[in-house]
Motif scaffolding. Sequence first.
Motif, PDB file in Angstrom:
ATOM      1  N   GLN A 395       0.799  -1.223   0.000  1.00 31.39           N
ATOM      2  CA  GLN A 395       0.000   0.000   0.000  1.00 31.39           C
ATOM      3  C   GLN A 395       0.838   1.283   0.000  1.00 31.39           C
ATOM      4  OE1 GLN A 395      -2.763   0.065   3.255  1.00 31.39           O
ATOM      5  NE2 GLN A 395      -3.911   1.819   2.484  1.00 31.39           N
ATOM      6  N   PHE A 396       1.986   1.266   0.679  1.00 28.87           N
ATOM      7  CA  PHE A 396       2.808   2.468   0.827  1.00 28.87           C
ATOM      8  C   PHE A 396       4.249   2.189   0.408  1.00 28.87           C
ATOM      9  CE2 PHE A 396      -0.533   2.702   4.049  1.00 28.87           C
ATOM     10  CZ  PHE A 396      -1.028   3.974   3.876  1.00 28.87           C
ATOM     11  N   PHE A 397       4.969   3.302   0.118  1.00 30.72           N
ATOM     12  CA  PHE A 397       6.415   3.180   0.029  1.00 30.72           C
ATOM     13  C   PHE A 397       7.036   4.081   1.080  1.00 30.72           C
ATOM     14  CE2 PHE A 397       5.668   6.761  -2.831  1.00 30.72           C
ATOM     15  CZ  PHE A 397       6.759   7.609  -2.619  1.00 30.72           C
ATOM     16  N   PHE A 398       8.218   3.676   1.560  1.00 29.44           N
ATOM     17  CA  PHE A 398       8.837   4.309   2.714  1.00 29.44           C
ATOM     18  C   PHE A 398      10.243   4.789   2.366  1.00 29.44           C
ATOM     19  CE2 PHE A 398       6.135   0.762   3.852  1.00 29.44           C
ATOM     20  CZ  PHE A 398       5.217   1.335   4.719  1.00 29.44           C
ATOM     21  N   ILE A 399      10.515   6.030   2.753  1.00 25.17           N
ATOM     22  CA  ILE A 399      11.860   6.594   2.576  1.00 25.17           C
ATOM     23  C   ILE A 399      12.374   7.014   3.952  1.00 25.17           C
ATOM     24  CG2 ILE A 399      13.209   8.478   1.585  1.00 25.17           C
ATOM     25  CD1 ILE A 399      11.265   8.525  -0.740  1.00 25.17           C
ATOM     26  N   LYS A 400      13.591   6.556   4.258  1.00 29.30           N
ATOM     27  CA  LYS A 400      14.222   6.935   5.518  1.00 29.30           C
ATOM     28  C   LYS A 400      15.513   7.686   5.209  1.00 29.30           C
ATOM     29  CE  LYS A 400      14.383   4.089   9.013  1.00 29.30           C
ATOM     30  NZ  LYS A 400      14.769   2.942   9.890  1.00 29.30           N
ATOM     31  N   VAL A 401      15.659   8.892   5.754  1.00 30.39           N
ATOM     32  CA  VAL A 401      16.874   9.689   5.600  1.00 30.39           C
ATOM     33  C   VAL A 401      17.494   9.829   6.995  1.00 30.39           C
ATOM     34  CG1 VAL A 401      17.861  11.882   4.870  1.00 30.39           C
ATOM     35  CG2 VAL A 401      15.906  10.930   3.633  1.00 30.39           C
ATOM     36  N   GLU A 402      18.632   9.209   7.163  1.00 28.48           N
ATOM     37  CA  GLU A 402      19.276   9.141   8.479  1.00 28.48           C
ATOM     38  C   GLU A 402      20.681   9.723   8.401  1.00 28.48           C
ATOM     39  OE1 GLU A 402      19.981   5.662  11.883  1.00 28.48           O
ATOM     40  OE2 GLU A 402      19.428   5.157   9.827  1.00 28.48           O
ATOM     41  N   GLY A 461      22.602  13.002  15.674  1.00 26.01           N
ATOM     42  CA  GLY A 461      22.014  12.880  14.351  1.00 26.01           C
ATOM     43  C   GLY A 461      20.496  12.835  14.365  1.00 26.01           C
ATOM     44  N   SER A 462      19.933  12.740  13.169  1.00 16.90           N
ATOM     45  CA  SER A 462      18.471  12.765  13.010  1.00 16.90           C
ATOM     46  C   SER A 462      18.035  11.698  12.016  1.00 16.90           C
ATOM     47  CB  SER A 462      18.001  14.141  12.512  1.00 16.90           C
ATOM     48  OG  SER A 462      18.470  15.169  13.364  1.00 16.90           O
ATOM     49  N   THR A 463      16.773  11.285  12.147  1.00 18.03           N
ATOM     50  CA  THR A 463      16.180  10.316  11.213  1.00 18.03           C
ATOM     51  C   THR A 463      14.801  10.820  10.806  1.00 18.03           C
ATOM     52  OG1 THR A 463      17.335   8.468  12.267  1.00 18.03           O
ATOM     53  CG2 THR A 463      15.431   7.938  10.880  1.00 18.03           C
ATOM     54  N   PHE A 464      14.595  10.963   9.502  1.00 14.72           N
ATOM     55  CA  PHE A 464      13.293  11.363   8.959  1.00 14.72           C
ATOM     56  C   PHE A 464      12.673  10.158   8.263  1.00 14.72           C
ATOM     57  CE2 PHE A 464      15.388  15.333   9.600  1.00 14.72           C
ATOM     58  CZ  PHE A 464      14.390  16.264   9.839  1.00 14.72           C
ATOM     59  N   ASP A 465      11.432   9.795   8.680  1.00 15.77           N
ATOM     60  CA  ASP A 465      10.706   8.675   8.075  1.00 15.77           C
ATOM     61  C   ASP A 465       9.522   9.223   7.290  1.00 15.77           C
ATOM     62  OD1 ASP A 465      12.053   6.239   9.167  1.00 15.77           O
ATOM     63  OD2 ASP A 465      11.542   7.193  11.076  1.00 15.77           O
ATOM     64  N   VAL A 466       9.501   8.907   6.000  1.00 17.54           N
ATOM     65  CA  VAL A 466       8.437   9.381   5.112  1.00 17.54           C
ATOM     66  C   VAL A 466       7.631   8.184   4.628  1.00 17.54           C
ATOM     67  CG1 VAL A 466       7.893  10.596   2.971  1.00 17.54           C
ATOM     68  CG2 VAL A 466       9.830  11.349   4.379  1.00 17.54           C
ATOM     69  N   ARG A 467       6.295   8.313   4.704  1.00 19.33           N
ATOM     70  CA  ARG A 467       5.403   7.264   4.188  1.00 19.33           C
ATOM     71  C   ARG A 467       4.416   7.892   3.215  1.00 19.33           C
ATOM     72  NH1 ARG A 467       0.793   4.320   7.715  1.00 19.33           N
ATOM     73  NH2 ARG A 467      -0.207   6.313   7.226  1.00 19.33           N
ATOM     74  N   ILE A 468       4.354   7.363   2.000  1.00 16.58           N
ATOM     75  CA  ILE A 468       3.477   7.908   0.954  1.00 16.58           C
ATOM     76  C   ILE A 468       2.759   6.742   0.267  1.00 16.58           C
ATOM     77  CG2 ILE A 468       3.405   9.171  -1.244  1.00 16.58           C
ATOM     78  CD1 ILE A 468       5.779  10.787  -0.300  1.00 16.58           C
ATOM     79  N   PRO A 469       1.466   6.884  -0.034  1.00 17.03           N
ATOM     80  CA  PRO A 469       0.735   5.816  -0.736  1.00 17.03           C
ATOM     81  C   PRO A 469       1.315   5.563  -2.130  1.00 17.03           C
ATOM     82  CG  PRO A 469      -0.798   7.378   0.247  1.00 17.03           C
ATOM     83  CD  PRO A 469       0.563   7.987   0.367  1.00 17.03           C
ATOM     84  N   LEU A 470       1.318   4.291  -2.519  1.00 20.12           N
ATOM     85  CA  LEU A 470       1.789   3.942  -3.862  1.00 20.12           C
ATOM     86  C   LEU A 470       0.839   4.487  -4.919  1.00 20.12           C
ATOM     87  CD1 LEU A 470       2.846   0.233  -3.179  1.00 20.12           C
ATOM     88  CD2 LEU A 470       4.392   2.133  -3.717  1.00 20.12           C
ATOM     89  N   ASN A 471      -0.457   4.478  -4.619  1.00 14.89           N
ATOM     90  CA  ASN A 471      -1.472   4.957  -5.565  1.00 14.89           C
ATOM     91  C   ASN A 471      -2.102   6.225  -5.012  1.00 14.89           C
ATOM     92  OD1 ASN A 471      -1.248   2.661  -7.356  1.00 14.89           O
ATOM     93  ND2 ASN A 471      -2.319   1.487  -5.772  1.00 14.89           N
ATOM     94  N   TYR A 472      -2.015   7.293  -5.781  1.00 18.38           N
ATOM     95  CA  TYR A 472      -2.557   8.573  -5.331  1.00 18.38           C
ATOM     96  C   TYR A 472      -4.078   8.562  -5.444  1.00 18.38           C
ATOM     97  CZ  TYR A 472      -3.690  13.519  -5.161  1.00 18.38           C
ATOM     98  OH  TYR A 472      -4.244  14.732  -4.824  1.00 18.38           O
ATOM     99  N   ILE A 473      -4.746   9.020  -4.366  1.00 24.34           N
ATOM    100  CA  ILE A 473      -6.216   9.137  -4.340  1.00 24.34           C
ATOM    101  C   ILE A 473      -6.568  10.580  -4.033  1.00 24.34           C
ATOM    102  CG2 ILE A 473      -8.356   8.368  -3.242  1.00 24.34           C
ATOM    103  CD1 ILE A 473      -6.980   5.769  -2.540  1.00 24.34           C
ATOM    104  N   ASP A 474      -7.279  11.200  -4.972  1.00 23.06           N
ATOM    105  CA  ASP A 474      -7.695  12.589  -4.769  1.00 23.06           C
ATOM    106  C   ASP A 474      -8.665  12.663  -3.610  1.00 23.06           C
ATOM    107  OD1 ASP A 474      -8.500  15.217  -4.900  1.00 23.06           O
ATOM    108  OD2 ASP A 474      -8.620  15.240  -7.084  1.00 23.06           O
ATOM    109  N   LYS A 475      -8.429  13.546  -2.637  1.00 22.37           N
ATOM    110  CA  LYS A 475      -9.274  13.666  -1.453  1.00 22.37           C
ATOM    111  C   LYS A 475     -10.684  14.128  -1.803  1.00 22.37           C
ATOM    112  CE  LYS A 475      -5.571  14.574   1.858  1.00 22.37           C
ATOM    113  NZ  LYS A 475      -4.995  15.548   2.811  1.00 22.37           N
ATOM    114  N   GLU A 476     -10.835  14.807  -2.935  1.00 24.07           N
ATOM    115  CA  GLU A 476     -12.158  15.326  -3.304  1.00 24.07           C
ATOM    116  C   GLU A 476     -13.017  14.261  -3.941  1.00 24.07           C
ATOM    117  OE1 GLU A 476     -11.688  18.706  -5.760  1.00 24.07           O
ATOM    118  OE2 GLU A 476     -10.772  19.949  -4.202  1.00 24.07           O
TER     119      GLU A 476
END
Length: 478
Positions: A395-402, A461-476
């Motif tokens: 459902q999602f893809f994940f990017i971690k910047v550490e 140091g810092s860690t940023f975790d990003v989660r974004i849906p694989l398929n975009y769904i318009d909120k409207e």
Amino acid sequence: MENKVSFSVIHGLRFKTALLLLLIGILPFMVCVPISLRAYKSVSIHTDASNLMAQAAQYNTQIVTTGYILGEKNSLLDTELKAIAASYNGRILLVNSALKIVKDSYSVDIGKTIIWDNIIHSMQGDSLYYFDEDTNYLIVTVPLSNSDGDIVGTLVINKSMEYINQNVDIFVSYILIGSVVVCTLAVVIALFFSIRYSRPIRKMSDSLDAIIREYSNELPEVRSYTELEEVSGKFNEVIKKLQAIDESRQEFVSNVSHELKTPLTSMKVLADSLNGSEDVPIEMYREFMLDIGEEIDRETKIINDLLSLVRMDKSGAQLNVSAVNINELIEHILKRLKPIAEKADVEVVFESFRPVVAEVDEVKFTLVVTNLVENAIKYNEEGGWVHISLNSDHQFFFIKVEDNGLGIPEDSVDHIFDRFYRADKSHSREIGGTGLGLAITKSAIAMHNGEVKVRSKLGEGSTFDVRIPLNYIDKEVH
């Protein structure tokens, strides 16, 4: 104006509550009274009919054995039956098996034939009664049988039921008096409870009016109904949120003014220094012009970042969504940032766990990765490292910047996505950041229906975790 006030009163909660309570008090009374009167009438008729049938049955043997049913004279029975008829203000008929009237308490229809369904049914052994609504008379027909059980005639008794109307009139007079009392009490109770129940809402309305007129900035705590307490709490949350937005807007305007004014002030000082000096060496001109150029670049970057934020903040902002190979996009971004990393002596490592293709706006998503990685490089130490990883599920893809850089103070973690906020202001000035990069990043992620979380420890140091849906769904889209 009067019509408007009247309309407001009629559609007010107090009026509707009073009307509802009034109806609750009066309607049962109005419904029960007619039902009670009808029930009284029905019970009276049935009771009288049963009594008349029982009384008629008592005369069965005497009427049959004396030959009275055959028309023989019997002065004692004549007297008794006439007395009974008179007491009922009615009439008694004795009908033989041939449907002829043998005896009549009125002595007017003797010898006549009478054909009536109830009499015919009584000749077959049924005791029946009938109430005539027009004349207000109750008519009872009772079969008469001999010792062998054969039906030899029918005794018909008419009884006036006028007493029922008289009693009903008395009841109605009492009911009218009771209805006045009940209506008065209902009105008083309805007004009392309508005022009591609507008072908390009126207080809340007055409090909201005070907030609108800026006499107050919070609803007082309302101790009344659970639902109203919840509404009051939600109102306070909304008010606080609006106040926070207003404060944020004011702070934003102040910060924008300051950030734009600072480079202009620097350029003005440099220009005045050149204009106010004679025989300035060419080297100083070049140095000052380089400084002015840097300030112009800084001003341009601030303006560009502001424009990016404005475009993302617009309610009608649209994404140019397309299927993008995230692996290739990140590699391309890191290739562009490689010179910055090499200059800062920071090692950048990208780790991909699987190929990821997602529906994103390539331009805005590029801003997300660029800002996170560039910040990790800039806010780092020489010899440090930045680790970027990419993964996904169904459902999602994940990017971690550490990174193992400067880290973020604990009290600043919750504010790093605020516009123009800098956890380390002195270091940020040296680096030349605008304080808008992470605000842009968060807006771009939100537009993709994603979320970003940060974990950091000062000096580690810092860690940023990003989660974004694989398929975009318009909120409207619903």
